[in-house]
Write a protein that holds these residues in place. Structure first.
Motif, PDB file in Angstrom:
ATOM      1  N   ARG A  97       0.612  16.645  25.094  1.00  0.00           N
ATOM      2  CA  ARG A  97       2.388  16.829  24.597  1.00  0.00           C
ATOM      3  C   ARG A  97       1.996  17.258  23.029  1.00  0.00           C
ATOM      4  O   ARG A  97       2.231  18.151  23.538  1.00  0.00           O
ATOM      5  CB  ARG A  97       3.088  16.196  24.735  1.00  0.00           C
ATOM      6  CG  ARG A  97       4.527  16.387  24.237  1.00  0.00           C
ATOM      7  CD  ARG A  97       6.008  14.471  23.785  1.00  0.00           C
ATOM      8  NE  ARG A  97       6.383  14.842  24.001  1.00  0.00           N
ATOM      9  CZ  ARG A  97       7.385  13.519  23.392  1.00  0.00           C
ATOM     10  NH1 ARG A  97       7.656  12.595  23.608  1.00  0.00           N
ATOM     11  NH2 ARG A  97       8.755  14.044  22.465  1.00  0.00           N
ATOM     12  N   LEU A  98       0.950  17.005  22.415  1.00  0.00           N
ATOM     13  CA  LEU A  98       1.631  16.597  21.016  1.00  0.00           C
ATOM     14  C   LEU A  98       0.789  17.807  20.528  1.00  0.00           C
ATOM     15  O   LEU A  98       1.363  19.019  19.874  1.00  0.00           O
ATOM     16  CB  LEU A  98       0.432  15.726  20.047  1.00  0.00           C
ATOM     17  CG  LEU A  98       0.607  16.227  18.713  1.00  0.00           C
ATOM     18  CD1 LEU A  98       1.919  16.646  17.827  1.00  0.00           C
ATOM     19  CD2 LEU A  98      -0.508  14.718  18.316  1.00  0.00           C
ATOM     20  N   GLN A  99       0.078  18.646  21.266  1.00  0.00           N
ATOM     21  CA  GLN A  99      -1.082  19.200  21.083  1.00  0.00           C
ATOM     22  C   GLN A  99       0.026  20.917  21.641  1.00  0.00           C
ATOM     23  O   GLN A  99      -0.131  21.865  20.650  1.00  0.00           O
ATOM     24  CB  GLN A  99      -2.609  19.875  21.964  1.00  0.00           C
ATOM     25  CG  GLN A  99      -3.534  20.869  21.515  1.00  0.00           C
ATOM     26  CD  GLN A  99      -4.474  21.032  22.203  1.00  0.00           C
ATOM     27  OE1 GLN A  99      -4.384  21.774  23.738  1.00  0.00           O
ATOM     28  NE2 GLN A  99      -5.655  20.265  21.943  1.00  0.00           N
ATOM     29  N   GLN A 100       0.436  20.857  22.544  1.00  0.00           N
ATOM     30  CA  GLN A 100       0.951  22.071  23.367  1.00  0.00           C
ATOM     31  C   GLN A 100       2.319  22.175  22.148  1.00  0.00           C
ATOM     32  O   GLN A 100       2.279  23.467  22.344  1.00  0.00           O
ATOM     33  CB  GLN A 100       1.584  21.376  25.180  1.00  0.00           C
ATOM     34  CG  GLN A 100       2.494  22.897  25.050  1.00  0.00           C
ATOM     35  CD  GLN A 100       1.476  23.763  24.865  1.00  0.00           C
ATOM     36  OE1 GLN A 100       0.116  24.087  25.362  1.00  0.00           O
ATOM     37  NE2 GLN A 100       2.013  25.166  24.275  1.00  0.00           N
ATOM     38  N   GLU A 101       3.402  21.243  21.740  1.00  0.00           N
ATOM     39  CA  GLU A 101       4.026  21.061  20.453  1.00  0.00           C
ATOM     40  C   GLU A 101       3.929  22.103  19.690  1.00  0.00           C
ATOM     41  O   GLU A 101       4.180  22.834  19.035  1.00  0.00           O
ATOM     42  CB  GLU A 101       4.585  19.894  20.754  1.00  0.00           C
ATOM     43  CG  GLU A 101       5.624  19.038  21.703  1.00  0.00           C
ATOM     44  CD  GLU A 101       6.272  18.076  21.566  1.00  0.00           C
ATOM     45  OE1 GLU A 101       7.490  17.639  22.327  1.00  0.00           O
ATOM     46  OE2 GLU A 101       6.021  17.304  20.076  1.00  0.00           O
ATOM     47  N   VAL A 102       3.076  20.816  19.510  1.00  0.00           N
ATOM     48  CA  VAL A 102       2.329  22.240  17.715  1.00  0.00           C
ATOM     49  C   VAL A 102       1.993  23.633  18.220  1.00  0.00           C
ATOM     50  O   VAL A 102       2.368  24.123  17.115  1.00  0.00           O
ATOM     51  CB  VAL A 102       0.766  21.489  17.077  1.00  0.00           C
ATOM     52  CG1 VAL A 102       0.591  21.911  15.801  1.00  0.00           C
ATOM     53  CG2 VAL A 102       1.885  19.695  16.988  1.00  0.00           C
ATOM     54  N   VAL A 103       1.174  23.122  19.292  1.00  0.00           N
ATOM     55  CA  VAL A 103       0.911  25.377  19.454  1.00  0.00           C
ATOM     56  C   VAL A 103       2.264  25.523  19.338  1.00  0.00           C
ATOM     57  O   VAL A 103       1.791  27.204  19.602  1.00  0.00           O
ATOM     58  CB  VAL A 103       0.209  25.520  20.489  1.00  0.00           C
ATOM     59  CG1 VAL A 103      -0.247  26.972  21.712  1.00  0.00           C
ATOM     60  CG2 VAL A 103      -1.426  24.249  20.354  1.00  0.00           C
ATOM     61  N   SER A 104       3.087  25.545  20.579  1.00  0.00           N
ATOM     62  CA  SER A 104       4.426  25.623  20.500  1.00  0.00           C
ATOM     63  C   SER A 104       5.365  26.512  19.111  1.00  0.00           C
ATOM     64  O   SER A 104       5.280  27.699  19.255  1.00  0.00           O
ATOM     65  CB  SER A 104       5.154  25.937  21.516  1.00  0.00           C
ATOM     66  OG  SER A 104       4.306  25.422  22.956  1.00  0.00           O
ATOM     67  N   ALA A 105       4.827  25.668  18.544  1.00  0.00           N
ATOM     68  CA  ALA A 105       6.070  25.550  17.133  1.00  0.00           C
ATOM     69  C   ALA A 105       5.230  26.640  16.713  1.00  0.00           C
ATOM     70  O   ALA A 105       5.796  27.687  15.527  1.00  0.00           O
ATOM     71  CB  ALA A 105       5.795  24.622  16.996  1.00  0.00           C
ATOM     72  N   MET A 106       3.912  27.114  16.578  1.00  0.00           N
ATOM     73  CA  MET A 106       3.442  28.044  16.464  1.00  0.00           C
ATOM     74  C   MET A 106       3.484  29.797  16.707  1.00  0.00           C
ATOM     75  O   MET A 106       2.981  30.571  15.879  1.00  0.00           O
ATOM     76  CB  MET A 106       1.812  27.803  15.424  1.00  0.00           C
ATOM     77  CG  MET A 106       1.106  26.968  15.151  1.00  0.00           C
ATOM     78  SD  MET A 106       1.686  26.050  13.732  1.00  0.00           S
ATOM     79  CE  MET A 106       1.571  24.514  13.231  1.00  0.00           C
ATOM     80  N   GLY A 107       4.370  29.589  17.602  1.00  0.00           N
ATOM     81  CA  GLY A 107       4.826  30.581  18.106  1.00  0.00           C
ATOM     82  C   GLY A 107       3.596  30.811  19.294  1.00  0.00           C
ATOM     83  O   GLY A 107       3.331  32.317  19.670  1.00  0.00           O
TER      84      GLY A 107
END
Length: 411
Positions: A97-107
């Motif tokens: 979850r954390l990895q995907q949230e950060v990656v998504s926040a970066m676009g």
């Protein structure tokens, strides 16, 4: 035995020294060498996919952080790309979850692509320009009782060129703090001394980011034309402040709602965009919905009489971790970085960023380019007077990525 989940202290220290590192050093108007325009080597502004994505995060970060109670109505500055690198390094140490949230926040959809683009940006910052020093350095300091997982260490050193050291984090002599401070000072030309930095008994790791930007204007402001002028603050009060004045050929845009100027540094690889709403009350709304590329697209090149106050701003953000949910990163403080160290688990505890920017006559410069004018007709000159609150962004022009941004609301 210490508890399984041990917190991590994140220290992001940024300096944008647009001018001299010495506060007391002022450009000498008798030194003609300081006043000569710098020949342009690059005259475009790109808008790469990397910039499109990172600049969306940049606008959100400025809006979210400046909305905090402690910073409302104050001058602020932030280094969004630096924060992107910090979060990306943490994302590499996590899964799920954390990895995907950060990656998504970066676009992004994939962390590998994010890593590759972050490395490409580091290479861009090494662009040759003898009039600009731009560097973004990363380091991770882990308590000596543990070690990094090989895959994590390889990725961070490959994509983020990070210094990774094991130290005695809880040594009563504070040697670890001294080592980290020495690294920060070395990578910021001794411009940053993190006197407020500390390590707690539950800190297992410290991540330090040093971002240094020292640039000369492509066309300097002559100090002999710097005059005291009135600046109207956001609260309606006024202040008389030293205001720099010059006539240059630059990109600008003016309409009934705002005025925009782009002032170049060095040979044109970097620039500052300044945007001043005509209605001061709309400043926060303008900043929150800033579209720096759209503003750039509206600009035209021409002669402009630019009046810009000298300013120096230092902003310390103490609770960035609390603001991450507003950026779409909800699991940061509740998650553990299970892909980072060999044994045990690490959780994100606090995130701190301290940013300082200084702007003076010699320290931010505009690329001059000749204007074609038929016959002997004098070119029209527009007046761009920044005498009330404005927002600004310092950009790397070959990508369009924003390195630093902020608001000036009171002088």
């Amino acid at each position: 035995m210490r508890k399984n989940v041990i917190k991590v202290a994140l220290l992001a220290l940024l300096v944008s020294a647009a001018g001299c590192s010495n506060d007391n050093q002022v450009a000498d108007p008798t030194n003609e060498g300081d006043l000569k325009p710098i020949p342009a080597a690059y005259s475009k502004v790109q808008h790469t996919p990397y910039a499109q994505q990172s600049n969306v995060l940049a606008n959100k970060l400025l809006a979210v952080l400046s909305a905090q109670t402690d910073h409302q109505g104050k001058n602020v500055c932030v280094a969004p790309v630096s924060m992107q690198y910090m979060l990306s390094m943490f994302a590499n140490g996590s899964t799920g979850r954390l990895q995907q949230e950060v990656v998504s926040a970066m676009g992004y959809e994939d962390i590998n692509k994010l890593n590759e683009d972050n490395l490409a940006m580091l290479n861009k910052l090494a662009q040759d320009d003898e009039y600009v020093t731009a560097s973004l350095c990363n380091s991770i300091w882990l308590n000596q009782d543990n070690d990094f997982k090989p895959a994590y260490k390889d990725a961070i050193q490959k994509y983020y060129r990070a210094t990774m050291e094991r130290v005695d984090m809880w040594d009563k002599s504070l040697k670890a703090i001294q080592q980290i401070n020495s690294w920060i000072e070395e990578n910021t030309g001794n411009a940053v001394k993190s006197d407020d930095f500390y390590i707690t008994k539950t800190d297992l790791m410290v991540v330090a980011n040093a971002n240094y930007f020292d640039a000369k204007w492509a066309v300097p402001f002559d100090p002999k034309y710097t005059k005291d002028a009135v600046f109207t603050n956001a609260d309606g009060t006024t202040a008389t402040v030293p205001t720099m004045n010059t006539t240059v050929s630059t990109n600008y845009y003016v309409d009934e709602s705002l005025q925009v100027a782009e002032l170049n540094y060095g040979q044109g690889y970097y620039s500052m965009m300044i945007v001043m709403p005509q209605d001061t009350e709309s400043l926060d709304a303008v900043a929150a919905k800033a579209d720096w590329w759209a503003w750039h697209e509206k600009t035209t090149q021409g002669l402009a009489e630019v009046s810009l106050p000298r300013f120096a701003i230092t902003t310390t953000w103490l609770n960035i971790a609390d603001c991450l949910p507003a950026l779409g990163i909800h699991g940061a403080t509740g998650s553990v970085l299970d892909n980072l160290i060999v044994a045990g688990k690490i959780g994100i505890d606090r995130m701190i960023q301290s940013t300082t920017i200084k702007v003076d006559e010699n320290g931010t410069k505009v690329v001059t380019s000749s204007l074609g004018s038929g016959g002997d007709i004098a070119p029209r000159t527009v007046e761009l007077t920044f005498n009330k609150p404005f927002v600004y962004a310092i950009r790397e022009n070959t990508t369009g990525a924003i390195l630093f941004m902020g608001k000036v609301v009171k002088l």
